[in-house]
Design a protein around this motif. Structure first.
Motif, PDB file in Angstrom:
ATOM      1  N   ALA A  21     -68.384 -30.857 -76.596  1.00  0.00           N
ATOM      2  CA  ALA A  21     -68.399 -30.539 -78.028  1.00  0.00           C
ATOM      3  C   ALA A  21     -67.260 -29.613 -78.440  1.00  0.00           C
ATOM      4  N   ASP A  22     -66.446 -29.154 -77.495  1.00  0.00           N
ATOM      5  CA  ASP A  22     -65.360 -28.222 -77.787  1.00  0.00           C
ATOM      6  C   ASP A  22     -64.098 -29.001 -78.165  1.00  0.00           C
ATOM      7  N   ARG A  23     -63.696 -28.950 -79.440  1.00  0.00           N
ATOM      8  CA  ARG A  23     -62.552 -29.729 -79.905  1.00  0.00           C
ATOM      9  C   ARG A  23     -61.241 -29.243 -79.295  1.00  0.00           C
ATOM     10  N   SER A  24     -61.156 -27.940 -78.954  1.00  0.00           N
ATOM     11  CA  SER A  24     -59.904 -27.415 -78.401  1.00  0.00           C
ATOM     12  C   SER A  24     -59.605 -28.029 -77.033  1.00  0.00           C
ATOM     13  N   VAL A  25     -60.641 -28.284 -76.228  1.00  0.00           N
ATOM     14  CA  VAL A  25     -60.436 -28.916 -74.922  1.00  0.00           C
ATOM     15  C   VAL A  25     -59.878 -30.322 -75.108  1.00  0.00           C
ATOM     16  N   TRP A  26     -60.376 -31.028 -76.104  1.00  0.00           N
ATOM     17  CA  TRP A  26     -59.913 -32.395 -76.348  1.00  0.00           C
ATOM     18  C   TRP A  26     -58.453 -32.422 -76.790  1.00  0.00           C
ATOM     19  N   LEU A  27     -58.071 -31.503 -77.681  1.00  0.00           N
ATOM     20  CA  LEU A  27     -56.687 -31.502 -78.142  1.00  0.00           C
ATOM     21  C   LEU A  27     -55.733 -31.106 -77.018  1.00  0.00           C
ATOM     22  N   ILE A  28     -56.089 -30.046 -76.280  1.00  0.00           N
ATOM     23  CA  ILE A  28     -55.266 -29.643 -75.140  1.00  0.00           C
ATOM     24  C   ILE A  28     -55.187 -30.784 -74.119  1.00  0.00           C
ATOM     25  N   GLY A  29     -56.313 -31.451 -73.883  1.00  0.00           N
ATOM     26  CA  GLY A  29     -56.339 -32.556 -72.923  1.00  0.00           C
ATOM     27  C   GLY A  29     -55.485 -33.729 -73.367  1.00  0.00           C
ATOM     28  N   ILE A  30     -55.504 -34.049 -74.672  1.00  0.00           N
ATOM     29  CA  ILE A  30     -54.698 -35.162 -75.184  1.00  0.00           C
ATOM     30  C   ILE A  30     -53.206 -34.851 -75.063  1.00  0.00           C
ATOM     31  N   LEU A  31     -52.828 -33.611 -75.371  1.00  0.00           N
ATOM     32  CA  LEU A  31     -51.424 -33.233 -75.229  1.00  0.00           C
ATOM     33  C   LEU A  31     -50.998 -33.242 -73.761  1.00  0.00           C
ATOM     34  N   ALA A  32     -51.882 -32.783 -72.871  1.00  0.00           N
ATOM     35  CA  ALA A  32     -51.591 -32.854 -71.440  1.00  0.00           C
ATOM     36  C   ALA A  32     -51.500 -34.303 -70.973  1.00  0.00           C
ATOM     37  N   THR A  33     -52.264 -35.189 -71.611  1.00  0.00           N
ATOM     38  CA  THR A  33     -52.185 -36.616 -71.302  1.00  0.00           C
ATOM     39  C   THR A  33     -50.783 -37.152 -71.571  1.00  0.00           C
ATOM     40  N   ILE A  34     -50.201 -36.738 -72.705  1.00  0.00           N
ATOM     41  CA  ILE A  34     -48.830 -37.162 -73.026  1.00  0.00           C
ATOM     42  C   ILE A  34     -47.844 -36.595 -72.017  1.00  0.00           C
ATOM     43  N   VAL A  35     -48.040 -35.323 -71.654  1.00  0.00           N
ATOM     44  CA  VAL A  35     -47.136 -34.671 -70.705  1.00  0.00           C
ATOM     45  C   VAL A  35     -47.172 -35.372 -69.348  1.00  0.00           C
ATOM     46  N   ILE A  36     -48.369 -35.675 -68.841  1.00  0.00           N
ATOM     47  CA  ILE A  36     -48.481 -36.304 -67.529  1.00  0.00           C
ATOM     48  C   ILE A  36     -48.163 -37.798 -67.589  1.00  0.00           C
ATOM     49  N   LEU A  37     -48.263 -38.378 -68.783  1.00  0.00           N
ATOM     50  CA  LEU A  37     -47.882 -39.779 -68.959  1.00  0.00           C
ATOM     51  C   LEU A  37     -46.406 -39.991 -68.643  1.00  0.00           C
ATOM     52  N   VAL A  38     -45.579 -38.967 -68.913  1.00  0.00           N
ATOM     53  CA  VAL A  38     -44.128 -39.102 -68.750  1.00  0.00           C
ATOM     54  C   VAL A  38     -43.735 -39.401 -67.304  1.00  0.00           C
ATOM     55  N   PRO A  39     -44.134 -38.580 -66.297  1.00  0.00           N
ATOM     56  CA  PRO A  39     -43.725 -38.920 -64.928  1.00  0.00           C
ATOM     57  C   PRO A  39     -44.336 -40.209 -64.398  1.00  0.00           C
ATOM     58  N   PHE A  40     -45.573 -40.509 -64.789  1.00  0.00           N
ATOM     59  CA  PHE A  40     -46.180 -41.749 -64.306  1.00  0.00           C
ATOM     60  C   PHE A  40     -45.508 -42.975 -64.929  1.00  0.00           C
ATOM     61  N   ALA A  41     -45.001 -42.817 -66.147  1.00  0.00           N
ATOM     62  CA  ALA A  41     -44.319 -43.930 -66.804  1.00  0.00           C
ATOM     63  C   ALA A  41     -42.871 -44.063 -66.356  1.00  0.00           C
ATOM     64  N   THR A  42     -42.222 -42.947 -66.065  1.00  0.00           N
ATOM     65  CA  THR A  42     -40.787 -42.974 -65.732  1.00  0.00           C
ATOM     66  C   THR A  42     -40.545 -42.850 -64.237  1.00  0.00           C
ATOM     67  N   ARG A  43     -40.918 -41.727 -63.658  1.00  0.00           N
ATOM     68  CA  ARG A  43     -40.656 -41.491 -62.226  1.00  0.00           C
ATOM     69  C   ARG A  43     -41.256 -42.576 -61.340  1.00  0.00           C
ATOM     70  N   ASP A  44     -42.505 -42.995 -61.629  1.00  0.00           N
ATOM     71  CA  ASP A  44     -43.198 -43.943 -60.762  1.00  0.00           C
ATOM     72  C   ASP A  44     -43.042 -45.395 -61.192  1.00  0.00           C
ATOM     73  N   THR A  45     -42.597 -45.648 -62.415  1.00  0.00           N
ATOM     74  CA  THR A  45     -42.558 -47.026 -62.918  1.00  0.00           C
ATOM     75  C   THR A  45     -41.151 -47.444 -63.344  1.00  0.00           C
ATOM     76  N   LEU A  46     -40.634 -46.869 -64.414  1.00  0.00           N
ATOM     77  CA  LEU A  46     -39.361 -47.326 -64.966  1.00  0.00           C
ATOM     78  C   LEU A  46     -38.158 -46.936 -64.113  1.00  0.00           C
ATOM     79  N   THR A  47     -38.086 -45.677 -63.702  1.00  0.00           N
ATOM     80  CA  THR A  47     -36.887 -45.190 -63.017  1.00  0.00           C
ATOM     81  C   THR A  47     -36.624 -45.906 -61.694  1.00  0.00           C
ATOM     82  N   PRO A  48     -37.629 -46.143 -60.822  1.00  0.00           N
ATOM     83  CA  PRO A  48     -37.338 -46.911 -59.602  1.00  0.00           C
ATOM     84  C   PRO A  48     -36.817 -48.320 -59.900  1.00  0.00           C
ATOM     85  N   ILE A  49     -37.378 -48.969 -60.930  1.00  0.00           N
ATOM     86  CA  ILE A  49     -36.923 -50.319 -61.279  1.00  0.00           C
ATOM     87  C   ILE A  49     -35.494 -50.276 -61.801  1.00  0.00           C
ATOM     88  N   TYR A  50     -35.197 -49.315 -62.672  1.00  0.00           N
ATOM     89  CA  TYR A  50     -33.861 -49.188 -63.243  1.00  0.00           C
ATOM     90  C   TYR A  50     -32.833 -48.846 -62.155  1.00  0.00           C
TER      91      TYR A  50
END
Length: 411
Positions: A207-236
């Motif tokens: 029920a704590d909205r602050s945890v959800w917002l912090i978690g969503i922003l952290a989701t974007i932050v951690i999305l970056v290495p999983f999308a680039t370092r582990d996926t796009l960059t090795p292929i490129y």
């Protein structure tokens, strides 16, 4: 202090198990995406496979924490999770197709979800005053394990076939499973909380909205290495002529600078910039690294941008980890951290999936640009999230008293 802790046989054994754990779940990540593309698997399907571990972690981590506290046994869950990659990766080697690879990556995700249990069990071997040093010691297992996994996988792929690296995960999990038979499952002296009490505590955090917002922003932050370092960059990089050795180096550069940023956060960045500016600066540097890679074909410049990507990820992610427990009572911290980790696991799944779709229907560069744009939005929203964190209300004494039965669940 670390040397003193490692002189204890059980601590030394558990540290080795933890290193093997990280080798198991990350040894193939730097090579799997280009391997699947070379085998003719569509980019969209490749993204789904690469995101399977994140999806499994997302589904397992939060309920696993609750169940393990009710059962009061961590060792059995660790052992069950280690069995999965032992079975899944040899099957993927025998019949490498989209289904077997998806199941193997999902097995890694289930195994990864048990990391919180490693921390809880390891702390039980030490006195309360030694707990901070014990946590820091165990944290070293991550970069050491990933580095060794990358190196071993790179060497095997260089001298043998690509699929032979699948056995790195399998063998390391098998060794870790064998060694777990020699450790003690230390139990809390406090009576285990009931399942009903654990679920009640979880509802308070949901029920704590602050945890959800912090978690969503952290989701974007951690999305970056999983999308680039582990996926796009090795292929490129492979499109530019890179082979297994270069892919290993790219992954390890990211890892080294990520660890460096983590080390500097508490001692330098937090003191001079504060949490908010550290998070925003880290995200903006992620924008630079994501935006720069598709516009250069120079591998040396890609190395530099990869180093920047690792450093910026360390800054931003450490800041959000800290923000997740700001203005939180000690009784609530572990449950809140568990929810936070569950939310940001979405990025581990979504990053590769989105990149695979964009590669198939647009092009590789569009993925980097999408990541950069998403990071800009996260940088703008970060100050709002911090205001929500600082507006958290202290728990009412009655609420704290009613939830004392959750204490052993909140490490």
């Amino acid at each position: 202090m670390f040397r003193a802790l490692l002189r204890r046989p059980e601590a030394r054994l558990f540290f080795i198990i933890s290193v093997l754990f990280y080798i198991c779940i990350h040894s193939i990540d730097a090579f799997l995406a280009p391997t699947m593309i070379n085998q003719g698997i569509e980019p969209q399907v490749m993204g789904i496979i690469m995101g399977a571990s994140g999806l499994a972690t997302l589904m397992i981590r939060f309920p696993l924490g609750i169940i393990s506290d009710v059962v009061k046994s961590r060792k059995i869950f660790i052992q069950i999770a280690l069995v999965l990659p032992i079975v899944a990766w040899p099957i993927a080697w025998l019949e490498p197709n989209s289904i077997t690879l998806y199941l193997a990556k999902a097995a890694d995700g289930v195994t990864a979800a048990t990391w919180v249990l490693y921390n809880i069990l390891f702390i039980r071997y030490f006195d309360r005053k030694e707990a901070p040093a014990a946590v820091a010691l165990l944290a070293l297992a991550g970069p050491i394990g990933v580095f060794l996994g990358n190196c071993i996988g790179g060497v095997l792929i260089h001298y043998f076939a690509n699929n032979i690296a699948f056995f790195v995960s399998c063998v390391s999990a098998l060794l870790a499973l064998f060694l777990t038979t020699r450790i003690r499952d230390v139990h809390d002296p406090v009576k285990a909380p009931s399942l009903k009490a654990c679920i009640a505590g979880a509802k308070l955090q949901l029920a704590d909205r602050s945890v959800w917002l912090i978690g969503i922003l952290a989701t974007i932050v951690i999305l970056v290495p999983f999308a680039t370092r582990d996926t796009l960059t090795p292929i490129y990089a492979e499109q530019l002529g890179a082979r297994a050795g270069i892919l290993t180096l790219l992954s390890n550069i990211h890892l080294i600078f990520y660890a460096l940023a983590i080390a500097l956060c508490s001692s330098v960045f937090y003191q001079r910039l504060g949490l908010v500016k550290t998070a925003v600066l880290g995200i903006l540097l992620q924008v630079v690294s994501s935006f720069g890679i598709p516009f250069t074909s120079n591998l040396y410049l890609i190395y530099l941008l990869q180093a920047l990507a690792g450093f910026s990820f360390g800054m931003a992610f450490a800041a959000f980890m800290s923000l997740s427990v700001v203005n939180t009572s000690s009784d609530e911290q572990s449950t809140r951290m568990g929810l936070f980790q569950t939310i940001y696991s979405c990025g581990m799944f979504a990053g590769p999936v989105i990149m695979g779709v964009m590669m198939q229907h647009i092009n590789l560069s569009s993925g980097y640009l999408f990541i950069a744009g998403l990071s800009i939005i996260a940088a703008i929203a970060t100050p709002l999230s911090v205001r929500w964190v600082h507006s958290r209300k202290a728990s009412l004494p009655a609420e704290i008293s009613a939830n004392r039965s959750l204490a052993s669940a909140r490490e």
